[in-house]
Motif scaffolding. Structure first.
Motif, PDB file in Angstrom:
ATOM      1  N   LYS A 175     -66.181  80.575 -35.076  1.00  0.00           N
ATOM      2  CA  LYS A 175     -66.236  81.198 -33.598  1.00  0.00           C
ATOM      3  C   LYS A 175     -65.514  80.320 -31.975  1.00  0.00           C
ATOM      4  CE  LYS A 175     -63.883  84.451 -30.518  1.00  0.00           C
ATOM      5  NZ  LYS A 175     -62.776  84.602 -31.203  1.00  0.00           N
ATOM      6  N   LEU A 176     -67.473  79.772 -32.113  1.00  0.00           N
ATOM      7  CA  LEU A 176     -67.280  79.162 -31.283  1.00  0.00           C
ATOM      8  C   LEU A 176     -66.878  77.338 -31.415  1.00  0.00           C
ATOM      9  CD1 LEU A 176     -70.991  78.986 -31.900  1.00  0.00           C
ATOM     10  CD2 LEU A 176     -69.835  80.390 -29.626  1.00  0.00           C
ATOM     11  N   VAL A 177     -66.544  77.210 -32.584  1.00  0.00           N
ATOM     12  CA  VAL A 177     -65.059  75.911 -32.357  1.00  0.00           C
ATOM     13  C   VAL A 177     -64.287  75.914 -31.874  1.00  0.00           C
ATOM     14  CG1 VAL A 177     -64.026  74.257 -33.338  1.00  0.00           C
ATOM     15  CG2 VAL A 177     -66.828  74.506 -34.240  1.00  0.00           C
ATOM     16  N   LEU A 178     -63.449  77.655 -32.403  1.00  0.00           N
ATOM     17  CA  LEU A 178     -62.285  77.999 -31.889  1.00  0.00           C
ATOM     18  C   LEU A 178     -62.291  77.864 -30.523  1.00  0.00           C
ATOM     19  CD1 LEU A 178     -60.966  80.035 -34.251  1.00  0.00           C
ATOM     20  CD2 LEU A 178     -60.216  77.678 -34.225  1.00  0.00           C
ATOM     21  N   LEU A 179     -63.129  78.127 -29.923  1.00  0.00           N
ATOM     22  CA  LEU A 179     -62.918  78.541 -28.291  1.00  0.00           C
ATOM     23  C   LEU A 179     -63.017  77.004 -26.914  1.00  0.00           C
ATOM     24  CD1 LEU A 179     -66.097  81.181 -27.873  1.00  0.00           C
ATOM     25  CD2 LEU A 179     -63.465  81.458 -27.873  1.00  0.00           C
ATOM     26  N   GLY A 180     -63.439  75.990 -28.324  1.00  0.00           N
ATOM     27  CA  GLY A 180     -62.367  74.743 -27.373  1.00  0.00           C
ATOM     28  C   GLY A 180     -63.770  74.747 -26.229  1.00  0.00           C
ATOM     29  N   ASP A 181     -65.182  75.071 -25.902  1.00  0.00           N
ATOM     30  CA  ASP A 181     -65.746  74.968 -24.600  1.00  0.00           C
ATOM     31  C   ASP A 181     -67.332  74.619 -25.219  1.00  0.00           C
ATOM     32  OD1 ASP A 181     -67.542  75.145 -22.937  1.00  0.00           O
ATOM     33  OD2 ASP A 181     -66.574  77.099 -22.301  1.00  0.00           O
ATOM     34  N   PRO A 182     -67.374  72.869 -24.350  1.00  0.00           N
ATOM     35  CA  PRO A 182     -68.432  71.689 -25.074  1.00  0.00           C
ATOM     36  C   PRO A 182     -69.900  73.111 -24.644  1.00  0.00           C
ATOM     37  CG  PRO A 182     -66.714  71.142 -23.351  1.00  0.00           C
ATOM     38  CD  PRO A 182     -66.125  72.279 -23.268  1.00  0.00           C
ATOM     39  N   ALA A 183     -69.804  74.444 -24.015  1.00  0.00           N
ATOM     40  CA  ALA A 183     -70.362  74.698 -23.742  1.00  0.00           C
ATOM     41  C   ALA A 183     -70.757  75.702 -25.395  1.00  0.00           C
ATOM     42  CB  ALA A 183     -70.666  75.760 -22.517  1.00  0.00           C
ATOM     43  N   PHE A 184     -69.841  76.217 -25.227  1.00  0.00           N
ATOM     44  CA  PHE A 184     -70.236  77.077 -26.613  1.00  0.00           C
ATOM     45  C   PHE A 184     -69.881  75.840 -27.694  1.00  0.00           C
ATOM     46  CE2 PHE A 184     -67.087  80.288 -24.469  1.00  0.00           C
ATOM     47  CZ  PHE A 184     -68.481  81.384 -24.700  1.00  0.00           C
ATOM     48  N   ASN A 185     -69.606  74.379 -27.810  1.00  0.00           N
ATOM     49  CA  ASN A 185     -70.168  73.662 -29.259  1.00  0.00           C
ATOM     50  C   ASN A 185     -71.572  73.357 -29.133  1.00  0.00           C
ATOM     51  OD1 ASN A 185     -67.937  73.647 -29.557  1.00  0.00           O
ATOM     52  ND2 ASN A 185     -66.907  71.903 -28.685  1.00  0.00           N
ATOM     53  N   ALA A 186     -72.665  73.123 -27.486  1.00  0.00           N
ATOM     54  CA  ALA A 186     -73.768  73.114 -27.946  1.00  0.00           C
ATOM     55  C   ALA A 186     -74.533  74.665 -28.453  1.00  0.00           C
ATOM     56  CB  ALA A 186     -73.242  73.162 -27.144  1.00  0.00           C
ATOM     57  N   LEU A 187     -74.335  75.560 -28.174  1.00  0.00           N
ATOM     58  CA  LEU A 187     -74.885  76.684 -28.643  1.00  0.00           C
ATOM     59  C   LEU A 187     -74.382  77.155 -29.986  1.00  0.00           C
ATOM     60  CD1 LEU A 187     -73.516  79.388 -26.208  1.00  0.00           C
ATOM     61  CD2 LEU A 187     -75.624  78.272 -26.122  1.00  0.00           C
ATOM     62  N   GLY A 188     -73.453  76.160 -30.800  1.00  0.00           N
ATOM     63  CA  GLY A 188     -73.383  76.230 -32.251  1.00  0.00           C
ATOM     64  C   GLY A 188     -74.585  75.315 -32.708  1.00  0.00           C
ATOM     65  N   ALA A 189     -74.292  74.122 -31.496  1.00  0.00           N
ATOM     66  CA  ALA A 189     -75.567  72.818 -33.068  1.00  0.00           C
ATOM     67  C   ALA A 189     -77.035  73.768 -32.552  1.00  0.00           C
ATOM     68  CB  ALA A 189     -75.036  71.339 -31.934  1.00  0.00           C
ATOM     69  N   ALA A 190     -77.174  73.873 -30.936  1.00  0.00           N
ATOM     70  CA  ALA A 190     -78.136  74.957 -30.848  1.00  0.00           C
ATOM     71  C   ALA A 190     -78.295  76.037 -32.413  1.00  0.00           C
ATOM     72  CB  ALA A 190     -78.458  75.623 -29.736  1.00  0.00           C
ATOM     73  N   GLY A 191     -77.219  76.574 -32.072  1.00  0.00           N
ATOM     74  CA  GLY A 191     -77.399  77.389 -33.523  1.00  0.00           C
ATOM     75  C   GLY A 191     -78.571  76.740 -35.243  1.00  0.00           C
ATOM     76  N   VAL A 192     -77.882  75.515 -35.241  1.00  0.00           N
ATOM     77  CA  VAL A 192     -77.869  75.079 -36.310  1.00  0.00           C
ATOM     78  C   VAL A 192     -79.020  75.004 -36.680  1.00  0.00           C
ATOM     79  CG1 VAL A 192     -77.082  72.887 -38.036  1.00  0.00           C
ATOM     80  CG2 VAL A 192     -74.959  74.368 -37.079  1.00  0.00           C
ATOM     81  N   LEU A 193     -79.832  74.471 -35.636  1.00  0.00           N
ATOM     82  CA  LEU A 193     -81.235  73.912 -35.754  1.00  0.00           C
ATOM     83  C   LEU A 193     -82.175  75.034 -35.664  1.00  0.00           C
ATOM     84  CD1 LEU A 193     -81.029  71.506 -32.590  1.00  0.00           C
ATOM     85  CD2 LEU A 193     -81.340  70.966 -35.495  1.00  0.00           C
ATOM     86  N   TYR A 194     -81.621  76.026 -35.061  1.00  0.00           N
ATOM     87  CA  TYR A 194     -82.355  77.451 -34.984  1.00  0.00           C
ATOM     88  C   TYR A 194     -82.362  77.924 -36.632  1.00  0.00           C
ATOM     89  CZ  TYR A 194     -83.414  82.613 -34.122  1.00  0.00           C
ATOM     90  OH  TYR A 194     -84.308  83.894 -34.460  1.00  0.00           O
ATOM     91  N   VAL A 195     -81.196  78.002 -37.094  1.00  0.00           N
ATOM     92  CA  VAL A 195     -81.256  78.440 -38.527  1.00  0.00           C
ATOM     93  C   VAL A 195     -82.069  77.997 -39.551  1.00  0.00           C
ATOM     94  CG1 VAL A 195     -79.207  78.977 -40.384  1.00  0.00           C
ATOM     95  CG2 VAL A 195     -79.188  79.817 -38.499  1.00  0.00           C
ATOM     96  N   ALA A 196     -81.935  76.414 -39.527  1.00  0.00           N
ATOM     97  CA  ALA A 196     -82.585  75.045 -39.969  1.00  0.00           C
ATOM     98  C   ALA A 196     -84.334  75.363 -39.959  1.00  0.00           C
ATOM     99  CB  ALA A 196     -82.799  74.061 -39.784  1.00  0.00           C
ATOM    100  N   THR A 197     -84.733  76.206 -38.502  1.00  0.00           N
ATOM    101  CA  THR A 197     -86.246  76.015 -38.278  1.00  0.00           C
ATOM    102  C   THR A 197     -86.168  78.222 -38.814  1.00  0.00           C
ATOM    103  OG1 THR A 197     -86.050  75.602 -36.086  1.00  0.00           O
ATOM    104  CG2 THR A 197     -87.949  76.976 -36.450  1.00  0.00           C
ATOM    105  N   LEU A 198     -85.493  78.381 -39.588  1.00  0.00           N
ATOM    106  CA  LEU A 198     -85.985  80.089 -39.897  1.00  0.00           C
ATOM    107  C   LEU A 198     -86.081  79.773 -41.281  1.00  0.00           C
ATOM    108  CD1 LEU A 198     -83.427  83.084 -38.146  1.00  0.00           C
ATOM    109  CD2 LEU A 198     -86.125  82.459 -37.350  1.00  0.00           C
ATOM    110  N   LEU A 199     -85.091  79.171 -41.924  1.00  0.00           N
ATOM    111  CA  LEU A 199     -85.098  78.675 -43.567  1.00  0.00           C
ATOM    112  C   LEU A 199     -86.458  78.125 -43.494  1.00  0.00           C
ATOM    113  CD1 LEU A 199     -81.515  76.826 -43.634  1.00  0.00           C
ATOM    114  CD2 LEU A 199     -82.489  79.730 -44.552  1.00  0.00           C
TER     115      LEU A 199
END
Length: 605
Positions: A155-179
């Motif tokens: 969803k974040l990629v489809l929105l095409g907003d750089p801010a949301f893209n940054a949130l997506g990257a942060a989400g990946v790091l967050y999930v990696a930390t949770l793992l």
């Protein structure tokens, strides 16, 4: 990655599943609350219907997961079924994760910036809470976190907003930390489960070992009981003929015999005394096991006791060519003189038996308020590993061939048992090859004691003028008792049962009753005496004689209150017993009265 997601084996996986399934029920309430709150806060004209539909789906999925977990836990989870259940949980939680990720598709782009931040925060919180509840089975959380992140990221990629893209990257790091945290949590849970199983196995092994120990103890107790029963039965059966033999030998000794016949008689009497001594040792041990030893505490001087033991046992030392020495003492102690004499007799006999050169010394030494009665020897000594064993019954050093001249191995066991009954300590110090010293600690007498406390005046032989009724089911014993009592001037009637005794007593009222304790048909001499006293008066003098050494029999005989002698009874003991009961004197109820042996002065240190 394969090692990262590898499932545990068998029972550990089952427990991991139980732990993870047990966490689902606690998440139902928060899920419903959060879903309804999001609907209330984020709903607008654009997304209201979709948001309500989303909330209903999320709540239904959570309720179904909770119900499924409850049903699974209610049934037994087998090792074979566990992997399939893991796959089932991965599927259900994958669906749950997709539903939560769909929140971004429903709300992002149709709500305010604050609402978008709330949505991202809620999805991050759901992932974090799922990590703690799903990490016991790590693959289940990996599926949940990956799917939720993938749906959100799309969803974040489809929105095409750089801010949301940054949130997506942060989400990946967050999930990696949770793992990473989930992996640590899974390891901790697995270690706790393994430790629990190890503890259970330890408890089970302990239970099994305890069961084995209890079974071994029970077996040992049964063997000990069987041993005691065998010794009691064998001792009783041996005492009967030996008792009768002693009576006949005494009668024979009063006959006119040639010199050769007197020599043969002396040898026969010596053999009788040896047999009687062994049986008396068994009796002493049985009395201790039966708990019928009741000390009669009194103040007395030790020297008369030392004189008596020396007169009795020094000839044994002389026969071996070793020196017997005792030191004079004026000390007085408080204890039971008969029991202390028996302890000392056993210690000295043991010292003489195991000493082949040098000698034996009996001495006293004051220590504070105690007096140490010591028996020293220059014998073979006792190795440290054996010093705790020698006080066990039937344990002997250097007698593998069981030479009867070396005793039965009960002397030290009897000494220890008597010391314990008296509340005195008996200790040992020994050096192999150099000798041993046994120390009996006796409390000092509180006041002065007149000398000669243990000396018994020798009685003068006299003729009894009394009719005696003897009750015994052994014909040889009856015959021997009748001949001996008749030789002592008694009129004697003999009976083999209570009924015969009552009939004889009615014809010729007795002045004294002597009864064996064990009679036919499981009846006892105590019953016989009680029946005769009921008919002829409670003051009728009576004496019990028993060959029993079984603890229960000893307790029963003692409880009767009738004076008791133990087979084989020597003629001297029988004579004293008659004298005591006819003159209403007390017979020593713990052990046989000490022999009245004239005291002679021997070697003094």
């Amino acid at each position: 990655m394969t090692g990262f997601l590898r499932l545990a084996d068998g029972r550990t996986l089952v427990e991991q599943l139980r732990l993870q399934l047990g966490n689902i029920g606690s998440s139902v309430g928060p899920t419903i609350g959060v879903a309804l709150l999001l609907v209330w806060v984020l709903a607008n004209d654009t997304n209201a219907l979709a948001l309500r539909l989303w909330a209903g789906i999320v709540i239904l999925i959570k309720l179904y997961c909770a119900r499924d977990a409850r049903r699974t836990l209610a049934r037994e989870i087998s090792f074979e079924r566990a992997p399939r259940l893991v796959w089932r949980q991965m599927a259900l939680n994958g669906i749950d994760a997709a539903a939560w990720g769909a929140l971004a598709w429903v709300t992002l782009g149709s709500t305010s910036t604050a609402g978008s931040i709330l949505v991202i925060a809620v999805l991050a919180g759901v992932a974090g809470s799922s990590m703690s509840s799903l990490s016991p089975v790590l693959p289940v959380f990996v599926v949940f976190g990956t799917i939720e992140l993938a749906v959100l990221a799309a969803k974040l990629v489809l929105l095409g907003d750089p801010a949301f893209n940054a949130l997506g990257a942060a989400g990946v790091l967050y999930v990696a930390t949770l793992l990473g945290q989930a992996r640590n949590g899974a390891r901790a849970a697995r270690a706790a489960i393994d430790l629990r199983f190890e503890n259970l196995e330890l408890i089970e092994r302990l239970r099994i070992e305890t069961g084995h120990a209890q079974a071994a103890q029970l077996k040992a107790d049964e063997a000990n009981l069987a041993k005691s029963k065998f010794l009691a039965a064998a001792s009783h059966d041996l005492r009967q003929p030996i008792h009768a033999q002693g009576l006949f030998l005494e009668v024979l000794a009063r006959s006119k015999l040639s010199a050769a016949q007197y020599d043969a008689l002396a040898n026969a009497r010596a053999t009788w005394h040896a047999s009687a001594e062994m049986l008396d040792t068994l009796l002493d041990f049985s009395r201790i096991e039966a708990g019928v030893v009741e000390p009669q505490m009194q103040d007395f001087q030790l020297q008369p006791l030392l004189n008596r033991i020396e007169n009795e046992l020094a000839p044994q030392a002389d026969a071996k060519g070793i020196v017997y020495r005792s030191r004079e003492t004026h000390a007085a102690v408080r204890s039971d003189p008969a029991l202390v004499a028996l302890i000392l007799r056993n210690l000295v006999s043991n010292a003489i038996r195991y000493t082949d050169s040098g000698g034996v010394l009996v001495a006293c030494r004051a220590r504070r308020r105690e007096l140490l009665l010591e028996v020293w020897d220059t014998g073979i000594g006792i190795a440290p590993t054996q010093q705790g064993e020698i006080f066990r019954e039937f344990h002997q050093l250097g007698n593998a061939e069981r030479d009867r001249r070396k005793g039965l191995g009960l002397g030290l066991a009897i000494a220890q048992g008597l010391a314990r009954a008296l509340g005195h300590s008996l200790s040992l110090v020994s050096v192999p090859g150099r000798g041993s010293v046994f120390r009996l600690a006796l409390p000092m007498a509180q006041a002065g004691v007149a000398s000669g406390g243990l000396e018994a005046a020798a009685g003068h032989a006299r003729v009894f003028d009394v009719r005696v009724l003897v009750i015994d089911d052994d014909e040889a014993v009856r015959a021997g008792m009748k001949q001996l009592l008749t030789a002592w001037g008694c009129e004697c009637d003999v009976a083999d049962s209570i009924e015969d005794a009552q009939a004889l007593a009615r014809a010729h009222p007795p002045g004294l009753v002597i009864s064996d304790y064990r009679l036919r048909e499981l009846r006892t001499g105590a019953e016989a005496i009680a029946a005769l006293r009921a008919e002829f008066g409670e003051q009728l003098p009576a004496l019990l004689i028993t060959g029993d050494t079984a603890p229960q029999r000893l307790r029963e005989a003692r409880a009767s209150g009738v004076p008791l002698l133990h087979k084989p009874v020597s003629p001297n003991e029988l004579y004293r017993g008659l004298t005591c009961v006819l003159n209403d004197l007390e017979i020593d109820s713990a052990f046989a009265v000490l022999e009245a042996v004239p005291v002679q002065t021997r070697r003094r240190a």
